[in-house]
Design an enzyme around this catalytic site. Structure first.
Site, PDB file in Angstrom:
ATOM      1  N   ALA A 125      26.350  32.155  31.031  1.00  0.00           N
ATOM      2  CA  ALA A 125      26.220  32.896  32.290  1.00  0.00           C
ATOM      3  C   ALA A 125      26.558  32.013  33.482  1.00  0.00           C
ATOM      4  O   ALA A 125      25.700  31.299  34.011  1.00  0.00           O
ATOM      5  CB  ALA A 125      24.805  33.460  32.400  1.00  0.00           C
ATOM      6  N   ASP A 241      36.454  23.443  28.349  1.00  0.00           N
ATOM      7  CA  ASP A 241      37.541  22.701  27.672  1.00  0.00           C
ATOM      8  C   ASP A 241      37.552  23.005  26.176  1.00  0.00           C
ATOM      9  O   ASP A 241      38.590  22.967  25.534  1.00  0.00           O
ATOM     10  CB  ASP A 241      37.358  21.184  27.848  1.00  0.00           C
ATOM     11  CG  ASP A 241      37.903  20.693  29.186  1.00  0.00           C
ATOM     12  OD1 ASP A 241      38.595  21.473  29.871  1.00  0.00           O
ATOM     13  OD2 ASP A 241      37.632  19.522  29.524  1.00  0.00           O
ATOM     14  N   ARG A 244      37.813  27.568  25.778  1.00  0.00           N
ATOM     15  CA  ARG A 244      39.024  28.311  26.146  1.00  0.00           C
ATOM     16  C   ARG A 244      39.967  28.514  24.969  1.00  0.00           C
ATOM     17  O   ARG A 244      40.551  29.595  24.829  1.00  0.00           O
ATOM     18  CB  ARG A 244      39.754  27.605  27.297  1.00  0.00           C
ATOM     19  CG  ARG A 244      39.122  27.902  28.614  1.00  0.00           C
ATOM     20  CD  ARG A 244      39.757  27.167  29.771  1.00  0.00           C
ATOM     21  NE  ARG A 244      39.133  27.605  31.015  1.00  0.00           N
ATOM     22  CZ  ARG A 244      39.066  26.875  32.125  1.00  0.00           C
ATOM     23  NH1 ARG A 244      39.592  25.669  32.173  1.00  0.00           N
ATOM     24  NH2 ARG A 244      38.490  27.366  33.200  1.00  0.00           N
ATOM     25  N   GLN A 280      69.348  46.771  15.976  1.00  0.00           N
ATOM     26  CA  GLN A 280      69.300  45.386  16.471  1.00  0.00           C
ATOM     27  C   GLN A 280      68.317  45.181  17.625  1.00  0.00           C
ATOM     28  O   GLN A 280      67.697  44.121  17.730  1.00  0.00           O
ATOM     29  CB  GLN A 280      70.702  44.940  16.883  1.00  0.00           C
ATOM     30  CG  GLN A 280      71.585  44.680  15.660  1.00  0.00           C
ATOM     31  CD  GLN A 280      72.959  44.201  16.028  1.00  0.00           C
ATOM     32  OE1 GLN A 280      73.306  44.105  17.199  1.00  0.00           O
ATOM     33  NE2 GLN A 280      73.762  43.900  15.024  1.00  0.00           N
ATOM     34  N   GLY A 344      56.337  57.026  20.826  1.00  0.00           N
ATOM     35  CA  GLY A 344      55.228  57.890  21.234  1.00  0.00           C
ATOM     36  C   GLY A 344      53.970  57.616  20.436  1.00  0.00           C
ATOM     37  O   GLY A 344      52.854  57.706  20.954  1.00  0.00           O
ATOM     38  N   GLU A 367      37.132  33.472  31.034  1.00  0.00           N
ATOM     39  CA  GLU A 367      37.084  31.996  30.849  1.00  0.00           C
ATOM     40  C   GLU A 367      38.108  31.304  31.744  1.00  0.00           C
ATOM     41  O   GLU A 367      38.759  30.337  31.337  1.00  0.00           O
ATOM     42  CB  GLU A 367      37.215  31.621  29.374  1.00  0.00           C
ATOM     43  CG  GLU A 367      35.992  32.114  28.617  1.00  0.00           C
ATOM     44  CD  GLU A 367      35.662  31.364  27.372  1.00  0.00           C
ATOM     45  OE1 GLU A 367      36.041  30.184  27.257  1.00  0.00           O
ATOM     46  OE2 GLU A 367      35.000  31.964  26.511  1.00  0.00           O
ATOM     47  N   GLU A 371      45.862  32.385  36.398  1.00  0.00           N
ATOM     48  CA  GLU A 371      46.241  31.661  37.619  1.00  0.00           C
ATOM     49  C   GLU A 371      45.480  30.325  37.660  1.00  0.00           C
ATOM     50  O   GLU A 371      46.054  29.277  37.964  1.00  0.00           O
ATOM     51  CB  GLU A 371      45.907  32.497  38.873  1.00  0.00           C
ATOM     52  CG  GLU A 371      46.827  33.682  39.125  1.00  0.00           C
ATOM     53  CD  GLU A 371      46.523  34.875  38.215  1.00  0.00           C
ATOM     54  OE1 GLU A 371      45.430  34.913  37.599  1.00  0.00           O
ATOM     55  OE2 GLU A 371      47.376  35.783  38.113  1.00  0.00           O
TER      56      GLU A 371
HETATM   57  C1  LIG Z   1      34.983  41.601  29.980  1.00  0.00           C
HETATM   58  C2  LIG Z   1      34.567  40.376  30.725  1.00  0.00           C
HETATM   59  C3  LIG Z   1      33.771  39.434  30.109  1.00  0.00           C
HETATM   60  C4  LIG Z   1      33.357  38.293  30.801  1.00  0.00           C
HETATM   61  N1  LIG Z   1      32.502  37.395  30.201  1.00  0.00           N
HETATM   62  C5  LIG Z   1      31.966  36.388  30.948  1.00  0.00           C
HETATM   63  C6  LIG Z   1      30.914  35.560  30.416  1.00  0.00           C
HETATM   64  O1  LIG Z   1      30.505  35.714  29.253  1.00  0.00           O
HETATM   65  N2  LIG Z   1      30.373  34.602  31.214  1.00  0.00           N
HETATM   66  C7  LIG Z   1      30.788  34.407  32.487  1.00  0.00           C
HETATM   67  O2  LIG Z   1      30.228  33.529  33.159  1.00  0.00           O
HETATM   68  N3  LIG Z   1      31.784  35.167  33.024  1.00  0.00           N
HETATM   69  C8  LIG Z   1      32.366  36.160  32.297  1.00  0.00           C
HETATM   70  N4  LIG Z   1      33.349  36.960  32.829  1.00  0.00           N
HETATM   71  C9  LIG Z   1      33.800  36.706  34.196  1.00  0.00           C
HETATM   72  C10 LIG Z   1      35.211  36.170  34.267  1.00  0.00           C
HETATM   73  O3  LIG Z   1      35.267  34.855  33.764  1.00  0.00           O
HETATM   74  C11 LIG Z   1      35.666  36.274  35.724  1.00  0.00           C
HETATM   75  O4  LIG Z   1      35.812  37.651  36.022  1.00  0.00           O
HETATM   76  C12 LIG Z   1      36.947  35.531  35.998  1.00  0.00           C
HETATM   77  O5  LIG Z   1      36.746  34.145  35.906  1.00  0.00           O
HETATM   78  C13 LIG Z   1      37.529  35.841  37.368  1.00  0.00           C
HETATM   79  O6  LIG Z   1      36.580  35.805  38.377  1.00  0.00           O
HETATM   80  P1  LIG Z   1      36.480  37.030  39.406  1.00  0.00           P
HETATM   81  O7  LIG Z   1      36.419  38.267  38.602  1.00  0.00           O
HETATM   82  O8  LIG Z   1      35.401  36.753  40.365  1.00  0.00           O
HETATM   83  O9  LIG Z   1      37.895  37.029  40.153  1.00  0.00           O
HETATM   84  P2  LIG Z   1      38.268  36.185  41.468  1.00  0.00           P
HETATM   85  O10 LIG Z   1      37.853  34.769  41.308  1.00  0.00           O
HETATM   86  O11 LIG Z   1      37.797  36.932  42.651  1.00  0.00           O
HETATM   87  O12 LIG Z   1      39.870  36.259  41.391  1.00  0.00           O
HETATM   88  C14 LIG Z   1      40.609  37.412  41.796  1.00  0.00           C
HETATM   89  C15 LIG Z   1      42.096  37.088  41.624  1.00  0.00           C
HETATM   90  O13 LIG Z   1      42.451  35.988  42.486  1.00  0.00           O
HETATM   91  C16 LIG Z   1      42.998  34.935  41.703  1.00  0.00           C
HETATM   92  N5  LIG Z   1      42.551  33.649  42.261  1.00  0.00           N
HETATM   93  C17 LIG Z   1      41.287  33.292  42.594  1.00  0.00           C
HETATM   94  N6  LIG Z   1      41.265  32.038  43.069  1.00  0.00           N
HETATM   95  C18 LIG Z   1      42.543  31.598  43.010  1.00  0.00           C
HETATM   96  C19 LIG Z   1      43.193  30.366  43.361  1.00  0.00           C
HETATM   97  N7  LIG Z   1      42.489  29.319  43.830  1.00  0.00           N
HETATM   98  N8  LIG Z   1      44.529  30.280  43.181  1.00  0.00           N
HETATM   99  C20 LIG Z   1      45.252  31.319  42.702  1.00  0.00           C
HETATM  100  N9  LIG Z   1      44.694  32.496  42.349  1.00  0.00           N
HETATM  101  C21 LIG Z   1      43.367  32.632  42.513  1.00  0.00           C
HETATM  102  C22 LIG Z   1      42.470  35.147  40.292  1.00  0.00           C
HETATM  103  O14 LIG Z   1      43.313  34.535  39.329  1.00  0.00           O
HETATM  104  C23 LIG Z   1      42.478  36.670  40.193  1.00  0.00           C
HETATM  105  O15 LIG Z   1      43.763  37.108  39.899  1.00  0.00           O
HETATM  106  C24 LIG Z   1      33.796  38.084  32.141  1.00  0.00           C
HETATM  107  C25 LIG Z   1      34.610  39.038  32.752  1.00  0.00           C
HETATM  108  C26 LIG Z   1      34.976  40.180  32.076  1.00  0.00           C
HETATM  109  C27 LIG Z   1      35.839  41.212  32.794  1.00  0.00           C
END
Ligand SMILES: Cc1cc2nc3c(=O)[nH]c(=O)nc-3n(C[C@H](O)[C@H](O)[C@H](O)COP(=O)(O)OP(=O)(O)OC[C@H]3O[C@@H](n4cnc5c(N)ncnc54)[C@H](O)[C@@H]3O)c2cc1C
Length: 394
Positions: A125, A241, A244, A280, A344, A367, A371
């Site tokens: 979490a 690390d 992922r 092909q 389809g 994880e 980006e």
């Molecule tokens: C089904 C599911 C399961 C999950 N399980 C877990 C879990 O078990 N534990 C846990 O802790 N989290 C979990 N997560 C959370 C997940 O890791 C995050 O949603 C993810 O890391 C992105 O964070 P955010 O949603 O706040 O997006 P944001 O950080 O708000 O990002 C939004 C967009 O901006 C881009 N962005 C943000 N910062 C930058 C930057 N510096 N440079 C370029 N682009 C950027 C991102 O790539 C993304 O495209 C889960 C999410 C989902 C949907």
């Protein structure tokens, strides 16, 4: 059939057992798990009975000898038929790594045996409503009070919310500091003040729970602090690390499953007097799908081998991010191609490839989004001194 085979005889035997379980017991459940969006406790039971969780843990804690490579192979094999079920293994590892990497002997004895048997499931979490990619912006706090820490705040999007017993939780012990103010804890689901909130309906991996967890004056023993106060961010990154690649393995499994299905379909579906596999444009798609899966597997298994060889630091951070990035991009592209090959039929729920396409998407997001993986890889590249390669280039 894969051409790349770095596994020992014993590892191949375990892989074959898991492949059989996946084919005979999990594949027939996959569509139903997707449709009902219910957590598949029967799959957990199957993993328990066959000691699948044991792959993640050392023998002294009841496992069969932890191997990262074998863990990746297990996740891949299961995800070929059901990405939700593959994720159960990946998150058991993700949620256990905090104790495995930073836990004291006492903490390892207390938590790992019941995780190794699968009696307990684990969760990780880190994410909060206002902090996903930017984890230092987290607002959950932990305050020391005698022999306890008192946690307040909440986490969002937590895989295994409501089904896990053990949560690795990150909270600020020093709210005025950024990364350096974060500490890591083990919170058990029966801790007073711990609660599970909304479980999110979502696009794919529907049988996996993704939910909120709340800490309302949640009291846990000081003995549940992992490492020292302030080490939480470092622990979180060391965990990622090693975890992922597990998402890479889930992605690769989805990609290979979609490729295998599309191939079988293309061999039997005829248009203009021959199987579409012999047209092909379809043959070329199949060849690209297979090639990309094989390339992804090479990178991923290499990463698993490096972890098993004890790799640490920059080299591990880079290949781990590359494995997750590449496998998940391959999964997205390949599953879109698989849907196209089925025409389809690819778009309707009677066939599994639309599910695989929906399941693939999350592997580019969680994880660390892709980006963020690209930023991580480029940062490690900049740190490397490659000037010597250019010596003499005029
Ligand atoms: C089904 C599911 C399961 C999950 N399980 C877990 C879990 O078990 N534990 C846990 O802790 N989290 C979990 N997560 C959370 C997940 O890791 C995050 O949603 C993810 O890391 C992105 O964070 P955010 O949603 O706040 O997006 P944001 O950080 O708000 O990002 C939004 C967009 O901006 C881009 N962005 C943000 N910062 C930058 C930057 N510096 N440079 C370029 N682009 C950027 C991102 O790539 C993304 O495209 C889960 C999410 C989902 C949907």
């Amino acid at each position: 059939m894969s051409a790349f085979e770095p596994l020992s005889d014993e590892q191949r035997e375990i892989r074959d057992l898991i492949r059989e379980l996946a084919r005979d017991r999990i594949a027939p459940r996959a569509a139903e798990i997707d449709k009902s969006a219910e957590f598949p406790w029967d799959v957990v039971e199957l993993f328990r009975e066959n000691d699948v969780f044991g792959i993640l843990y050392d023998e002294e804690y009841g496992g069969i000898g932890a191997s990262s490579l074998m863990t990746l192979v297990a996740i891949e094999e299961v995800s070929k038929v059901c990405a939700t079920s593959g994720l159960i293994i990946a998150v058991q590892e993700l949620g256990s790594l905090g104790v495995k990497l930073a836990g004291s002997d006492e903490q390892k004895q207390r938590f790992l045996p019941r995780l190794a048997s699968g009696e307990w499931l684990a969760a990780y979490a880190l994410t909060e409503p206002g902090s996903g990619s930017d984890s230092a912006a987290m607002r959950t706090t932990a305050r020391r009070d005698g022999d306890t820490y008192v946690l307040n705040g909440g986490k969002r999007f937590i895989t295994n919310a409501g089904v896990a017993h053990v949560y690795t939780v990150f909270a600020k012990t020093d709210p005025d500091s950024g990364h350096a103010g974060i500490s890591a804890f083990v919170v058990e689901a029966d801790a007073p003040g711990f609660d599970v909130g909304r479980i999110e309906p979502k696009l794919g991996i529907k049988g996996s729970t993704t939910g909120e967890v709340f800490f309302d004056d949640c009291r846990i023993p000081v003995d549940n602090l992992l490492g020292e106060e302030g080490e939480g961010f470092k622990i979180a990154m060391r965990i990622l690390d090693r975890s992922r690649p597990g998402i890479g393995a889930q992605a690769l499994g989805i990609a290979q499953g979609a490729t295998d299905y599309a191939l079988e379909y293309a061999k039997s579906r005829e248009t203009m007097g021959k199987p579409i596999a012999e047209h092909q444009l379809i043959a070329g798609k199949l060849a690209d799908m297979e090639t990309r899966c094989e390339a992804a597997r090479g990178l991923l298994y290499r990463c698993g081998q490096l972890i098993d060889d004890g790799a640490e630091g920059s080299a591990l951070t880079k290949i781990s991010a590359m494995s997750k990035l590449y496998c998940s991009d391959v999964a997205m592209d390949v599953t879109v191609d698989a849907v196209q090959i089925l025409g389809g039929y690819g778009y309707i729920q009677e066939y599994p490839v639309e599910r695989m396409m929906r399941d693939a998407k999350i592997t580019q997001i969680y994880e660390g989004t892709n980006e963020i993986q690209r930023l991580v890889i480029a940062r490690e590249m900049v740190k490397e001194n490659r000037a010597f390669l250019l010596a003499g280039v005029g």
